[in-house]
Design a protein around this motif. Structure first.
Motif, PDB file in Angstrom:
ATOM      1  N   GLU A 137       0.790  -1.129   0.287  1.00  0.00           N
ATOM      2  CA  GLU A 137       0.109   0.057   0.266  1.00  0.00           C
ATOM      3  C   GLU A 137       1.019   1.107   0.249  1.00  0.00           C
ATOM      4  N   ASP A 138       0.269   2.302  -0.286  1.00  0.00           N
ATOM      5  CA  ASP A 138       1.150   3.792  -0.185  1.00  0.00           C
ATOM      6  C   ASP A 138       1.649   4.053   1.020  1.00  0.00           C
ATOM      7  N   ILE A 139       2.825   4.463   1.018  1.00  0.00           N
ATOM      8  CA  ILE A 139       3.373   5.039   2.390  1.00  0.00           C
ATOM      9  C   ILE A 139       3.577   6.526   2.279  1.00  0.00           C
ATOM     10  N   ARG A 140       3.632   7.198   3.217  1.00  0.00           N
ATOM     11  CA  ARG A 140       3.912   8.750   3.274  1.00  0.00           C
ATOM     12  C   ARG A 140       4.260   8.706   4.700  1.00  0.00           C
ATOM     13  N   LEU A 141       5.603   8.870   5.097  1.00  0.00           N
ATOM     14  CA  LEU A 141       6.481   9.143   6.535  1.00  0.00           C
ATOM     15  C   LEU A 141       7.540   9.991   6.445  1.00  0.00           C
ATOM     16  N   PRO A 142       7.398  10.644   7.408  1.00  0.00           N
ATOM     17  CA  PRO A 142       8.614  11.785   7.620  1.00  0.00           C
ATOM     18  C   PRO A 142       9.772  11.076   7.962  1.00  0.00           C
ATOM     19  N   VAL A 143      11.131  11.709   7.578  1.00  0.00           N
ATOM     20  CA  VAL A 143      12.368  11.265   8.135  1.00  0.00           C
ATOM     21  C   VAL A 143      12.635  12.487   8.844  1.00  0.00           C
ATOM     22  N   ILE A 144      12.968  12.074  10.498  1.00  0.00           N
ATOM     23  CA  ILE A 144      13.198  13.183  11.262  1.00  0.00           C
ATOM     24  C   ILE A 144      14.793  13.303  11.702  1.00  0.00           C
ATOM     25  N   PHE A 145      15.554  14.284  10.971  1.00  0.00           N
ATOM     26  CA  PHE A 145      16.982  14.352  11.493  1.00  0.00           C
ATOM     27  C   PHE A 145      17.234  15.212  12.657  1.00  0.00           C
ATOM     28  N   LYS A 146      17.892  14.754  13.654  1.00  0.00           N
ATOM     29  CA  LYS A 146      18.319  15.390  14.962  1.00  0.00           C
ATOM     30  C   LYS A 146      19.555  15.345  15.117  1.00  0.00           C
ATOM     31  N   ALA A 147      19.949  16.524  15.533  1.00  0.00           N
ATOM     32  CA  ALA A 147      21.477  17.176  15.832  1.00  0.00           C
ATOM     33  C   ALA A 147      21.215  17.149  17.215  1.00  0.00           C
ATOM     34  N   GLU A 148      22.368  16.694  17.883  1.00  0.00           N
ATOM     35  CA  GLU A 148      22.598  16.730  19.285  1.00  0.00           C
ATOM     36  C   GLU A 148      23.988  17.008  19.560  1.00  0.00           C
ATOM     37  N   SER A 149      24.210  17.991  20.902  1.00  0.00           N
ATOM     38  CA  SER A 149      25.282  18.089  21.459  1.00  0.00           C
ATOM     39  C   SER A 149      25.883  17.027  22.404  1.00  0.00           C
ATOM     40  N   THR A 150      27.170  16.513  22.761  1.00  0.00           N
ATOM     41  CA  THR A 150      27.563  15.596  23.451  1.00  0.00           C
ATOM     42  C   THR A 150      28.310  16.440  24.657  1.00  0.00           C
ATOM     43  N   VAL A 151      28.655  17.371  24.373  1.00  0.00           N
ATOM     44  CA  VAL A 151      29.223  18.216  25.491  1.00  0.00           C
ATOM     45  C   VAL A 151      28.483  18.989  26.632  1.00  0.00           C
ATOM     46  N   ASP A 152      27.062  18.752  26.031  1.00  0.00           N
ATOM     47  CA  ASP A 152      25.928  19.445  26.813  1.00  0.00           C
ATOM     48  C   ASP A 152      24.662  18.390  26.562  1.00  0.00           C
ATOM     49  N   PRO A 153      24.333  17.488  27.258  1.00  0.00           N
ATOM     50  CA  PRO A 153      23.271  16.610  26.826  1.00  0.00           C
ATOM     51  C   PRO A 153      22.077  17.263  27.098  1.00  0.00           C
ATOM     52  N   ASP A 154      21.922  18.437  28.060  1.00  0.00           N
ATOM     53  CA  ASP A 154      20.620  19.153  28.318  1.00  0.00           C
ATOM     54  C   ASP A 154      20.289  20.195  27.087  1.00  0.00           C
ATOM     55  N   ALA A 155      21.503  20.207  26.014  1.00  0.00           N
ATOM     56  CA  ALA A 155      21.049  21.387  25.110  1.00  0.00           C
ATOM     57  C   ALA A 155      19.676  21.097  24.189  1.00  0.00           C
ATOM     58  N   PRO A 156      18.996  21.887  23.985  1.00  0.00           N
ATOM     59  CA  PRO A 156      17.933  21.548  22.849  1.00  0.00           C
ATOM     60  C   PRO A 156      18.533  20.994  21.491  1.00  0.00           C
ATOM     61  N   ALA A 157      18.032  19.922  20.973  1.00  0.00           N
ATOM     62  CA  ALA A 157      18.468  19.421  19.734  1.00  0.00           C
ATOM     63  C   ALA A 157      17.764  20.418  18.420  1.00  0.00           C
ATOM     64  N   SER A 158      18.750  20.287  17.377  1.00  0.00           N
ATOM     65  CA  SER A 158      18.088  21.078  16.283  1.00  0.00           C
ATOM     66  C   SER A 158      17.577  19.768  15.164  1.00  0.00           C
ATOM     67  N   GLU A 159      16.227  19.981  14.875  1.00  0.00           N
ATOM     68  CA  GLU A 159      15.460  18.966  13.807  1.00  0.00           C
ATOM     69  C   GLU A 159      15.232  19.419  12.558  1.00  0.00           C
ATOM     70  N   ILE A 160      15.201  18.614  11.523  1.00  0.00           N
ATOM     71  CA  ILE A 160      14.515  18.913  10.248  1.00  0.00           C
ATOM     72  C   ILE A 160      13.816  17.751   9.756  1.00  0.00           C
ATOM     73  N   THR A 161      12.671  17.836   9.306  1.00  0.00           N
ATOM     74  CA  THR A 161      11.899  16.899   8.758  1.00  0.00           C
ATOM     75  C   THR A 161      11.637  16.943   7.194  1.00  0.00           C
ATOM     76  N   VAL A 162      11.711  15.725   6.742  1.00  0.00           N
ATOM     77  CA  VAL A 162      11.577  15.584   5.422  1.00  0.00           C
ATOM     78  C   VAL A 162      10.600  14.538   5.168  1.00  0.00           C
ATOM     79  N   GLN A 163       9.853  14.754   4.045  1.00  0.00           N
ATOM     80  CA  GLN A 163       8.697  13.739   3.760  1.00  0.00           C
ATOM     81  C   GLN A 163       9.060  12.595   2.719  1.00  0.00           C
ATOM     82  N   LEU A 164       8.657  11.458   3.015  1.00  0.00           N
ATOM     83  CA  LEU A 164       9.040  10.294   2.038  1.00  0.00           C
ATOM     84  C   LEU A 164       7.671   9.796   1.507  1.00  0.00           C
ATOM     85  N   SER A 165       7.472   9.703   0.363  1.00  0.00           N
ATOM     86  CA  SER A 165       6.365   9.219  -0.497  1.00  0.00           C
ATOM     87  C   SER A 165       6.469   8.071  -1.479  1.00  0.00           C
TER      88      SER A 165
END
Length: 376
Positions: free
Chosen positions: A243-271
């Motif tokens: 069946e047809d699929i439409r899903l997002p791909v969520i890319f998340k960038a994270e800091s390792t020196v500061d685990p509490d830092a907010p992540a930066s995200e980008i979402t791209v759709q797959l169809s």
């Protein structure tokens, strides 16, 4: 005689220091000589995150360990900070025997200072009066016990990441097709950082049949205020699709020196469209976003306007072609019919009606809208 007087005075001063040691009222913890103790907490660390800046405060305690009252001064001995200012909340203390008092050392700076900025500092606590004897009259020598404190000032590390991707459009895939996602990430924190970029919804994509030939994440050491090299993550579509699929791909960038830092995200759709399924407009309305609907509406409205304009021009051209000299047809005069004479009042009424409807006599002009749409 003069020499004897000086010796006597010195002996008297020494006696003033020594005699309290032999008095029974003085505890063993008290010193018979001028002295001071200075104790401070953990080394100060300043928070310089732009959203949570705080001055660094070091709490210190100054103590009079002697058997007499003292006046104590505390001073900064060594501080070479340029971007950070060091101040004392109080620098002079009058303490009775055995008393103590606390004060703060305050470090003030600004946001976004680099974590590499560190400073060593020194505080000196000095007895300036003991048992009401000012410092100038206290005998020089090792019996005056001043003290100092050495510490290190530092700045806390914080992470701040920005993920960059030039192409965020929907990826249309077929079965068993590979698609690459290229991106970079910038270190906007205040320290060198190892930044990790991962596919956050890896489990959802794997459940739908997608795989990741080069792995679901990448990591790179990025210096302070630096930007990574171009990196790529690859997604491979399932070989079979029911069946047809439409899903997002969520890319998340994270800091390792500061685990509490907010992540930066980008979402791209797959169809993906299942084999044999139509990807037409009518069958996939749910996949059309608001911008596409607006585009389709604008195109449809433009087509309608063009059609109306063509119809108007065609009708105008036809009307102008039909307007030409019309020959006047004269019919044979019909024989006159004698009518009975009518009264004057009836003649006047008829004349009035003729005048009222005079505009309706002759050939009526064709209605423009009837001409425009007569062929429709």
């Amino acid at each position: 005689m003069g020499r004897f007087g000086k010796t006597f005075t010195a002996a008297l001063i020494v006696a003033l220091f020594v005699l309290p040691a032999f008095t029974t009222s003085v505890s063993a913890q008290e010193s018979p000589l001028p002295a001071v103790q200075l104790d401070c907490g953990a080394d100060p660390v300043m928070e310089v995150h732009p959203n949570s800046y705080q001055d660094a405060i070091l709490e210190c305690t100054v103590t009079n360990p002697t058997s007499a009252s003292e006046v104590i001064e505390v001073n900064k001995v060594d501080w070479d900070g340029v971007n950070v200012e060091m101040t004392l909340s109080e620098d002079e203390f009058t303490l009775a025997a055995g008393d103590e008092e606390t004060f703060n050392v305050i470090f003030t700076g600004q946001t976004r200072l680099p974590a590499s900025l560190t400073h060593e500092f020194e505080l000196e606590a000095k007895v300036v009066s003991w048992n009401n004897l000012p410092y100038g009259q206290l005998p020089d020598g090792p019996w005056v016990v001043n003290t100092s404190y050495l510490g290190d000032f530092s700045i806390a590390s914080y992470g701040m990441i920005e993920l960059l991707m030039s192409d965020k459009t929907t990826r249309e895939l077929t079965t068993a097709e590979e698609v690459d996602f290229t991106f970079q990430f910038t270190n906007k924190g205040n320290d060198d950082d190892k930044i990790r970029v991962s596919i956050a919804n890896e489990a959802d994509l794997a459940a739908a049949g997608f795989t990741f030939p080069s792995g679901p994440f990448v990591a790179e050491d990025v210096p302070y205020q630096g930007t990574s090299s171009l990196r790529t993550l690859t997604v491979y579509s399932p070989a079979d699709l029911a069946e047809d699929i439409r899903l997002p791909v969520i890319f998340k960038a994270e800091s390792t020196v500061d685990p509490d830092a907010p992540a930066s995200e980008i979402t791209v759709q797959l169809s993906m469209v299942a084999p044999g399924q139509s990807n037409s407009f009518s069958g996939n309305l749910e996949e059309i976003d608001k911008d596409q609907l607006l585009q389709y509406g604008a195109i449809g409205g433009g087509l309608i306007l063009v059609l109306l304009l063509v119809v108007v021009l065609a009708k105008a051209t036809k009307r102008s072609a039909n307007k030409g000299p019309v020959s006047k047809v004269v019919s044979n005069p019909s024989p006159a019919i004698d009518l009975p004479e009518e009264s004057d009042s009836e003649d006047e009424l008829a004349d009035d009606l003729d005048d009222f409807f005079s505009d309706l006599d002759g050939d009526a002009a064709p209605d423009e809208f009837d001409d425009m749409f007569s062929d429709l």
